[in-house]
Design a protein around this motif. Structure first.
Motif, short mmCIF file in Angstrom:
data_model
loop_
_atom_site.label_atom_id
_atom_site.label_comp_id
_atom_site.label_asym_id
_atom_site.label_seq_id
_atom_site.Cartn_x
_atom_site.Cartn_y
_atom_site.Cartn_z
N THR A 287 25.81 25.62 69.27
CA THR A 287 26.74 24.82 68.47
C THR A 287 27.01 23.52 69.21
O THR A 287 27.25 23.52 70.42
N ILE A 309 25.33 23.43 63.82
CA ILE A 309 25.94 24.76 63.88
C ILE A 309 24.87 25.82 63.76
O ILE A 309 23.72 25.55 63.40
N HIS A 313 26.11 31.09 58.28
CA HIS A 313 26.94 30.98 57.08
C HIS A 313 26.21 30.26 55.96
O HIS A 313 26.75 30.07 54.87
N GLN A 315 25.67 27.15 55.79
CA GLN A 315 26.44 25.96 55.45
C GLN A 315 26.01 24.70 56.18
O GLN A 315 26.58 23.63 55.95
N GLY A 316 25.02 24.78 57.05
CA GLY A 316 24.63 23.60 57.80
C GLY A 316 24.24 22.43 56.91
O GLY A 316 24.75 21.31 57.05
N ILE A 356 33.95 24.88 60.18
CA ILE A 356 32.79 25.64 59.72
C ILE A 356 31.98 26.14 60.91
O ILE A 356 31.35 27.21 60.83
N THR A 360 31.20 30.04 61.14
CA THR A 360 29.80 30.45 61.23
C THR A 360 29.60 31.49 62.32
O THR A 360 28.90 32.50 62.11
N ASN A 363 30.98 34.68 61.18
CA ASN A 363 30.15 35.29 60.15
C ASN A 363 28.94 36.00 60.75
O ASN A 363 28.42 36.96 60.16
N TYR A 364 28.49 35.54 61.91
CA TYR A 364 27.37 36.23 62.57
C TYR A 364 27.77 37.64 62.96
O TYR A 364 27.03 38.61 62.73
N TYR A 398 35.03 33.79 52.33
CA TYR A 398 33.63 33.48 52.04
C TYR A 398 33.50 32.73 50.72
O TYR A 398 32.74 31.78 50.60
N THR A 402 32.05 29.00 50.13
CA THR A 402 30.76 28.95 49.45
C THR A 402 30.83 28.47 48.02
O THR A 402 29.91 27.80 47.54
N TYR A 408 36.80 22.74 54.54
CA TYR A 408 36.53 23.85 55.47
C TYR A 408 37.76 24.19 56.31
O TYR A 408 38.04 25.36 56.57
#
Length: 491
Positions: A287, A309, A313, A315-316, A356, A360, A363-364, A398, A402, A408
């Motif tokens: 990151t 990032i 997620h 979202q990058g 974010i 992220t 979320n991992y 989420y 999304t 964010y």
């Protein structure tokens, strides 16, 4: 009035989209990209083809560019996570309430080609095979090296770096004035594999409209669909340490034993496993944080060049696309000069990029471990029921990230509060079926402010509103029940 000249470094998806948005608004845009034109040669290397996920934020940017519909026609819909537990039956965990809340899998190269064509049609000029070797920030000149290693200098005008996590412009800016760069390695890496299309009419070997996850605690595999019927499979492992790690799985022979043990249903779907594993590189995940994204009104960074990032997620790209809309709006607004526009861009976008990045990494953990955890499943179920009964006051984080345009930073804070809230309600009754949903809804509505409407979300997305205008809590006088007292005094 003629607009200023803009030089973009980087012609990937973010750079190409920004070039189109600016060219349509009358800016003279030149884009320099070190790689070859992906529309002229096959530059996609096997093993480096992670699919991109288009979510609502990315779609909104593509709508602004007039490209959303064609992008979706080149994508595969993913309704949710198809979880493949070590023991048990696979099951779909929907991302949203129905097929109006889905994400879309698209190849990076396919999307990049679409955006490049659109940017050129809008009037942007692209120079491929030109790598940035130096930038004089004071003089606003750049030095580029072409494919024959011939170097030339160019006057740049406003410099915008969209050249990714390894940004050459960021390095040049940092030499001129330190940007406060911090890189935090995750300690995990990834390797790409492939499930090829199946023969016959049904091209997909597994359910096509899902992101498949094989969660195994400290490690996992995911698979995302391609429109041609194949799946990109990504193995995530610690880089170093005890088994399993990339240190201990150095070749296909040792890795196949591991796959037989941990992913027995996945291995038979990959006939080229040995070749892919031995030839595809291991990518590292980190990151990137910067204290400063711009230098006065002369140079600015966007997308991964400013805030790379991890990919957990999806979202990058969506975050980078949000950057392009905000920056284009600010540069077009004649009420401020370039320096003020870039400062405002950083003020608006940096808190969201930091948020974010944090979500992220969380979320991992959720993807590789929590999706198979009973407490997580109970919270997921209770949250879904609250969202159905009180949609103006509760939305899973989420979904906020999304399927909405909520900033964010707001989604991160609201999600944190809601997560604490769910934990409190499940502390004494772990089964949502044993809870009073009416009581939970009453307490929820007395505690949390309604979610901002779409009009406010659009205003924030287009840089005409601030995150601070979106309250998470109601006034402190709205006390929570004793069992939720931990949330009654928001600091």
């Amino acid at each position: 009035m003629a607009r200023q000249a803009i030089t973009l470094i980087g012609g990937g998806p973010v750079g190409a989209l920004l070039a189109q948005l600016l060219a349509r608004r009358g800016f003279a845009v030149n884009v320099f990209e070190k790689r070859s034109d992906p529309r002229r040669v096959n530059v996609v290397k096997r093993g480096r083809t992670i699919n991109l996920a288009i979510a609502e934020r990315g779609l909104q940017a593509l709508r602004a560019a007039g490209l959303a519909d064609i992008a979706l026609r080149r994508s595969v819909m993913m309704r949710g996570r198809m979880v493949h537990p070590r023991d048990g039956i696979s099951g779909l965990q929907r991302y949203g309430v129905d097929d109006s809340e889905v994400i879309w899998s698209i190849s990076r190269n396919g999307l990049n080609t679409l955006l490049l064509d659109a940017a050129e049609a809008a009037g942007a000029t692209f120079h491929f095979g030109h790598a940035l070797t130096d930038a004089d920030i004071n003089a606003q000149t750049i030095t580029l090296s072409d494919s024959h290693y011939v170097q030339r200098k160019y006057h740049a005008g406003l410099l915008i770096g969209a050249d990714g996590a390894g940004s050459a412009l960021r390095a040049a800016m940092d030499l001129y004035r330190p940007l406060g760069i911090r890189v935090e390695p995750l300690g995990h890496g990834y390797k790409e594999l492939e499930i090829p299309p199946s023969p016959g009419r049904n091209r997909f070997a597994i359910e096509p409209n899902a992101l498949h996850i094989w969660p195994r605690g400290r490690h996992m595999c995911i698979a995302t669909p391609n429109i041609a019927g194949s799946f990109n499979v990504t193995l995530f492992l610690p880089l170093h340490g005890s088994y399993p790690s990339f240190d201990t799985l150095r070749d296909a022979a040792t890795a196949s034993v591991y796959f037989h043990q941990d992913f027995p249903d996945l291995l038979p779907l990959m006939p080229r496993f040995h070749d892919d594993y031995d030839t595809h590189p291991v990518g590292k995940i980190a990151t990137l944080y910067l204290d400063r994204w711009h230098i006065d009104g002369r140079a600015v960074l966007i997308g991964d060049a400013a805030h790379a990032i991890a990919p957990f997620h999806g979202q990058g790209m969506n975050c980078g696309f949000e950057d392009t809309v905000v920056l284009a709006d600010l540069l077009t607004d004649g009420s401020r000069d370039s320096a003020a526009a870039l400062e405002e861009f950083q003020r608006i976008r940096k808190p969201n990029a930091d948020a974010i990045a944090a979500m992220t990494l969380e979320n991992y953990v959720e993807m590789r471990d929590s999706v198979a955890d009973p407490h997580y499943i109970a919270k997921h179920e209770l949250g879904a029921r609250l969202a159905e009964r009180a949609p103006q006051h509760f939305m899973p984080r989420y979904r906020m990230v999304t399927f909405t345009l909520l900033p964010y930073a707001y989604a991160y804070e609201r999600g944190r509060v809601q997560d604490q809230w769910l934990d409190q309600w499940l502390a004494d009754a772990p089964d949502p079926d044993n809870l009073s949903l009416d009581a939970a809804v009453t307490a929820l509505q007395a505690t949390l402010s309604p979610l901002p409407p779409l009009s406010a979300q659009l205003a924030a997305y287009h840089a005409t509103d601030a995150v601070s205008s979106f309250p998470t809590y109601k006034p402190v006088s709205h006390r929570l029940p004793d069992r939720l007292g931990v949330l009654s005094n928001p600091e």
